[in-house]
Design an enzyme around this catalytic site. Sequence first.
Site, PDB file in Angstrom:
ATOM      1  N   ASP A 295       0.811  -1.234  -0.566  1.00 37.67           N
ATOM      2  CA  ASP A 295      -0.146  -0.008   0.136  1.00 37.67           C
ATOM      3  C   ASP A 295       0.939   1.030  -0.226  1.00 37.67           C
ATOM      4  O   ASP A 295       0.766   2.141  -0.757  1.00 37.67           O
ATOM      5  CB  ASP A 295      -0.876  -0.117   1.207  1.00 37.67           C
TER       6      ASP A 295
ATOM      7  N   HIS B  58      -4.814  -3.445   6.789  1.00 33.89           N
ATOM      8  CA  HIS B  58      -4.401  -3.381   5.215  1.00 33.89           C
ATOM      9  C   HIS B  58      -5.439  -4.299   4.519  1.00 33.89           C
ATOM     10  O   HIS B  58      -6.091  -5.585   4.379  1.00 33.89           O
ATOM     11  CB  HIS B  58      -3.863  -4.594   4.725  1.00 33.89           C
TER      12      HIS B  58
HETATM   13  P1  NAX Z   1      -1.937 -17.534  -4.026  1.00 31.64           P
HETATM   14  O1  NAX Z   1      -3.855 -19.154  -3.744  1.00 31.64           O
HETATM   15  O2  NAX Z   1      -1.442 -18.172  -5.437  1.00 31.64           O
HETATM   16  O3  NAX Z   1      -1.652 -18.490  -3.301  1.00 31.64           O
HETATM   17  C1  NAX Z   1      -1.088 -19.101  -2.414  1.00 31.64           C
HETATM   18  C2  NAX Z   1      -0.863 -20.842  -1.530  1.00 31.64           C
HETATM   19  O4  NAX Z   1      -0.461 -20.726  -0.338  1.00 31.64           O
HETATM   20  C3  NAX Z   1      -1.558 -21.860  -2.611  1.00 31.64           C
HETATM   21  O5  NAX Z   1       0.372 -22.505  -2.908  1.00 31.64           O
HETATM   22  C4  NAX Z   1      -1.966 -22.318  -1.396  1.00 31.64           C
HETATM   23  O6  NAX Z   1      -1.664 -23.861  -1.292  1.00 31.64           O
HETATM   24  C5  NAX Z   1      -0.808 -22.090   0.317  1.00 31.64           C
HETATM   25  N1  NAX Z   1      -1.631 -22.141   1.134  1.00 31.64           N
HETATM   26  C6  NAX Z   1      -2.787 -22.146   1.354  1.00 31.64           C
HETATM   27  N2  NAX Z   1      -2.440 -22.350   2.721  1.00 31.64           N
HETATM   28  C7  NAX Z   1      -1.641 -23.055   3.835  1.00 31.64           C
HETATM   29  C8  NAX Z   1      -1.451 -23.680   4.819  1.00 31.64           C
HETATM   30  N3  NAX Z   1      -1.101 -23.910   5.837  1.00 31.64           N
HETATM   31  N4  NAX Z   1       0.307 -23.610   5.075  1.00 31.64           N
HETATM   32  C9  NAX Z   1       1.077 -23.506   3.596  1.00 31.64           C
HETATM   33  N5  NAX Z   1       0.626 -22.966   1.913  1.00 31.64           N
HETATM   34  C10 NAX Z   1      -0.797 -22.804   2.260  1.00 31.64           C
HETATM   35  O7  NAX Z   1      -2.177 -16.735  -2.992  1.00 31.64           O
HETATM   36  P2  NAX Z   1      -0.970 -15.239  -3.481  1.00 31.64           P
HETATM   37  O8  NAX Z   1      -2.329 -14.768  -4.918  1.00 31.64           O
HETATM   38  O9  NAX Z   1       0.047 -15.698  -3.615  1.00 31.64           O
HETATM   39  O10 NAX Z   1      -1.745 -14.645  -1.909  1.00 31.64           O
HETATM   40  C11 NAX Z   1      -1.100 -15.174  -1.116  1.00 31.64           C
HETATM   41  C12 NAX Z   1      -1.752 -14.746   0.100  1.00 31.64           C
HETATM   42  O11 NAX Z   1      -1.309 -12.932   0.188  1.00 31.64           O
HETATM   43  C13 NAX Z   1      -3.486 -14.142   0.231  1.00 31.64           C
HETATM   44  O12 NAX Z   1      -3.225 -14.078   1.373  1.00 31.64           O
HETATM   45  C14 NAX Z   1      -3.834 -12.981  -0.306  1.00 31.64           C
HETATM   46  O13 NAX Z   1      -5.258 -12.262   0.156  1.00 31.64           O
HETATM   47  C15 NAX Z   1      -2.307 -11.744   0.259  1.00 31.64           C
HETATM   48  N6  NAX Z   1      -2.350 -10.788  -0.316  1.00 31.64           N
HETATM   49  C16 NAX Z   1      -2.225  -9.865   0.544  1.00 31.64           C
HETATM   50  C17 NAX Z   1      -1.543  -8.359   0.426  1.00 31.64           C
HETATM   51  C18 NAX Z   1      -0.911  -7.843   1.472  1.00 31.64           C
HETATM   52  O14 NAX Z   1      -0.615  -6.330   1.211  1.00 31.64           O
HETATM   53  N7  NAX Z   1      -0.758  -8.062   2.740  1.00 31.64           N
HETATM   54  C19 NAX Z   1      -1.318  -8.286  -1.095  1.00 31.64           C
HETATM   55  C20 NAX Z   1      -0.733  -9.281  -2.291  1.00 31.64           C
HETATM   56  C21 NAX Z   1      -1.722 -10.222  -1.695  1.00 31.64           C
HETATM   57  O15 NAX Z   1      -3.396 -10.408  -1.693  1.00 31.64           O
END
Ligand code: NAX
Length: 330
Positions: A159, A187
């Site tokens: 952000d 966030h």
């Molecule tokens: P993806 O869905 O592409 O990847 C997430 C990965 O996490 C998947 O491979 C999934 O299998 C894995 N996963 C799920 N549960 C798990 C667990 N218990 N242990 C280990 N791995 C696990 O999502 P992606 O685009 O990479 O985003 C990841 C996270 O970042 C989401 O929650 C998203 O909302 C968050 N974000 C946060 C941001 C921030 O500024 N704080 C911005 C970007 C993003 O939106």
Amino acid sequence: MASPIKVCVTGAAGQIGYSLVYMIGSGAVFGADTPVSLHLLDIPPMMPVLNGVCMEIADCALPCVREVVATDDPSVAFKDIDAAFLVGAMPRKEGMERKDLLAANVKIFKVQGQALDQHAKKSVRVLVVGNPANTNALICSQYAPSIPKENFSAMTRLDQNRAQAQIAARLSVPVSDVKNCIIWGNHSGTQFPDVRHATVAGKSVYDAVNDEAWIRGDFITLVQKRGGAVIAARKLSSAMSAAKAACDHMASWWQGTPEGSYVSMGVFSDGSYGTASGVMFSFPVTIKDGKWSIVQGLPIDDFSKGKLEVTGKELCEERDDALAVCSAAQ
Ligand code: NAX
């Protein structure tokens, strides 16, 4: 070369993980001369994909990468680690209520907090990226009582970077000229991007922009809704920019902030600026010797006070809902 820093990335088979592991391996976070051991965690169905990521890391031939451990077991992933990027989280599915998403993630971050408590170094620095990031970080720390609370943080750097980029575009200056944009609070859509104290090439951004209506209106909305705009355009959520922001956050934590500048991080609120204490609130912080301190004494006008209240209230509600999920599960 020194012995490798052990760095865990969870959700390493996901979109953000794909960019993030490359950036860490290239030396962007811990330094080009610092070897790293990458501990990559994902869930069992994602192991074949994670294997492909490992193949690509090998094929990048990155001099800093000394070891790669790919696992679905948090006790292996967190063993003796120095730094953790907790990216893996349950994504929002169609028809899912905010409360259901929170509940699913609280369970993940409770388990990961317990595993960090048992297996990580007590000095580990934990950055939570997975949403709802602030509250996930709070829960994670709650279940890792042997690790200092100051070692947990939530990411609002994306952000902050978005805010800096918008100001730079508006003023037609390089983004590196814009300093000290602040993200206050959660966030989420209630975050408060604040440029009241920001500077551009040493001068006030407020004066340079000279348009209070834009700063208090469209600018704030633009930053708050930027994630949605990326999804609308890309049909996927922000990944490259999120990975870059995670690297910026950890690099600031590791290397410190330059004299006169600060960065925004979700950290434990001590009630500074009249905010609710005991939530992970994003504040401007300076960092020295690996320790962050909330910047004190910035003047807050009534407009800003109102914005801090709204985002603080949301964080308190999220915390109460999350704690209710935890106690129901006990
Ligand atoms: P993806 O869905 O592409 O990847 C997430 C990965 O996490 C998947 O491979 C999934 O299998 C894995 N996963 C799920 N549960 C798990 C667990 N218990 N242990 C280990 N791995 C696990 O999502 P992606 O685009 O990479 O985003 C990841 C996270 O970042 C989401 O929650 C998203 O909302 C968050 N974000 C946060 C941001 C921030 O500024 N704080 C911005 C970007 C993003 O939106």
